[in-house]
Scaffold this active site. Sequence first.
Site, PDB file in Angstrom:
ATOM      1  N   ARG A  33      -6.827   1.104   8.509  1.00 42.56           N
ATOM      2  CA  ARG A  33      -7.137   1.420   7.113  1.00 42.56           C
ATOM      3  C   ARG A  33      -8.276   0.564   6.550  1.00 42.56           C
ATOM      4  NH1 ARG A  33      -3.479   4.592   4.279  1.00 42.56           N
ATOM      5  NH2 ARG A  33      -1.574   5.124   5.403  1.00 42.56           N
ATOM      6  N   LYS A  53       1.888  -9.723   8.531  1.00 41.89           N
ATOM      7  CA  LYS A  53       2.347  -8.366   8.801  1.00 41.89           C
ATOM      8  C   LYS A  53       1.285  -7.721   9.683  1.00 41.89           C
ATOM      9  CE  LYS A  53       3.325  -3.892   6.642  1.00 41.89           C
ATOM     10  NZ  LYS A  53       3.264  -3.092   5.390  1.00 41.89           N
ATOM     11  N   ILE A  93       8.259  -4.985   8.184  1.00 46.14           N
ATOM     12  CA  ILE A  93       8.094  -4.494   6.812  1.00 46.14           C
ATOM     13  C   ILE A  93       7.892  -2.996   6.952  1.00 46.14           C
ATOM     14  CG2 ILE A  93       6.663  -4.489   4.738  1.00 46.14           C
ATOM     15  CD1 ILE A  93       6.186  -7.468   5.175  1.00 46.14           C
ATOM     16  N   THR A 146       0.818  -1.208   0.000  1.00 47.88           N
ATOM     17  CA  THR A 146       0.000   0.000   0.000  1.00 47.88           C
ATOM     18  C   THR A 146       0.857   1.265   0.000  1.00 47.88           C
ATOM     19  OG1 THR A 146      -0.235  -0.298   2.402  1.00 47.88           O
ATOM     20  CG2 THR A 146      -2.042  -1.049   1.025  1.00 47.88           C
ATOM     21  N   THR A 147       2.072   1.203   0.553  1.00 45.41           N
ATOM     22  CA  THR A 147       2.993   2.338   0.495  1.00 45.41           C
ATOM     23  C   THR A 147       3.368   2.677  -0.944  1.00 45.41           C
ATOM     24  OG1 THR A 147       3.863   1.922   2.701  1.00 45.41           O
ATOM     25  CG2 THR A 147       5.316   3.109   1.201  1.00 45.41           C
ATOM     26  N   TYR A 205      -1.866  -9.475   5.916  1.00 43.19           N
ATOM     27  CA  TYR A 205      -1.551  -8.102   6.314  1.00 43.19           C
ATOM     28  C   TYR A 205      -2.767  -7.540   7.039  1.00 43.19           C
ATOM     29  CZ  TYR A 205      -0.227  -3.126   5.829  1.00 43.19           C
ATOM     30  OH  TYR A 205       0.069  -1.805   6.072  1.00 43.19           O
ATOM     31  N   TYR A 243     -13.298  -1.862   3.658  1.00 48.46           N
ATOM     32  CA  TYR A 243     -14.626  -1.303   3.457  1.00 48.46           C
ATOM     33  C   TYR A 243     -15.765  -2.313   3.655  1.00 48.46           C
ATOM     34  CZ  TYR A 243     -18.415   1.637   1.866  1.00 48.46           C
ATOM     35  OH  TYR A 243     -19.582   2.356   1.822  1.00 48.46           O
TER      36      TYR A 243
END
Length: 291
Positions: A140, A164, A206, A46-47, A135, A109
């Site tokens: 988020r 993660k 990470i 996502t980064t 993850y 979502y």
Amino acid sequence: MNKFRGTGVALVTPFNADGSVDYGSLEKLINYQIDGKVEYLVSLGTTGESATLNKEEKKKIWAFTAEINNGRLPLIAGIGGNDTAEVIDTIRNFDKEGYSAILSASPYYNKPTQEGIYQHYKAISESTDLDVLLYNVPGRTASNVSPETTCRLAHDCKNVIGTKEASGNFDQFNQIMRDKPEDFLLISGDDPVALPMIALGASGVISVVGNALPLQLSEMIRLCLAGDFAAALPLHLKLIEFTRLIFAEGNPAGVKAALKHFNVCGDQVRLPLVPATAGLAEQIIKQIQQN
């Protein structure tokens, strides 16, 4: 699984001024990480602003990253989403040459139940012969992958090799460490808590910070993994303010401001993200100079 012990870096995606992918800077970034002695790389987590990249851009970035890396470090591809069928289709159509694993963020979502999260990841694990890293980032996704679900997947799916964890919940970390299979990896998904998580038994981090400061961060993580927390602590404390600043206006705007200072890549991001303000960029540079 020792290949994912230590510092993994979730690579940013450099962009040109016109918003196109800057492959020259991506090559510089990959080599900067390798020179910084990190242990592995994550492409399009996502980064990497994967939410704003189209399918063709993603395929090209994954292939380019594998080509430039050229087997020097283990590679992980970030492939997640809230449509299980689409995630599986992406995994099946992605050129896995040079990649060892998939990192897949839990669905956002939709807010699935724990059974839905379990079935989502089970379907992903059955769709690939690559290793899979969960993850969990509830801040988020608006849903948490519980310790029970994490450990259920770890026991039931042979290629689900780790998670993660970015929940920030140490009670959750405790439960995972207690109930997971011995070789299942707990990986910190938050730079500031990597040290205490490793003290608990995590296998590393990470990282976002590692994009800009790979040498400093990876040395700190190696000291932690060697059990030398007395030597690691000053390095950890030295990174606290830099870490706070690079997340102050969201990720990856802050770390791209730092990378611009190091002449690795520009600070461009794609909407709806915007670059770090001039004031924040100045603070980040001052912090780098103090370190």
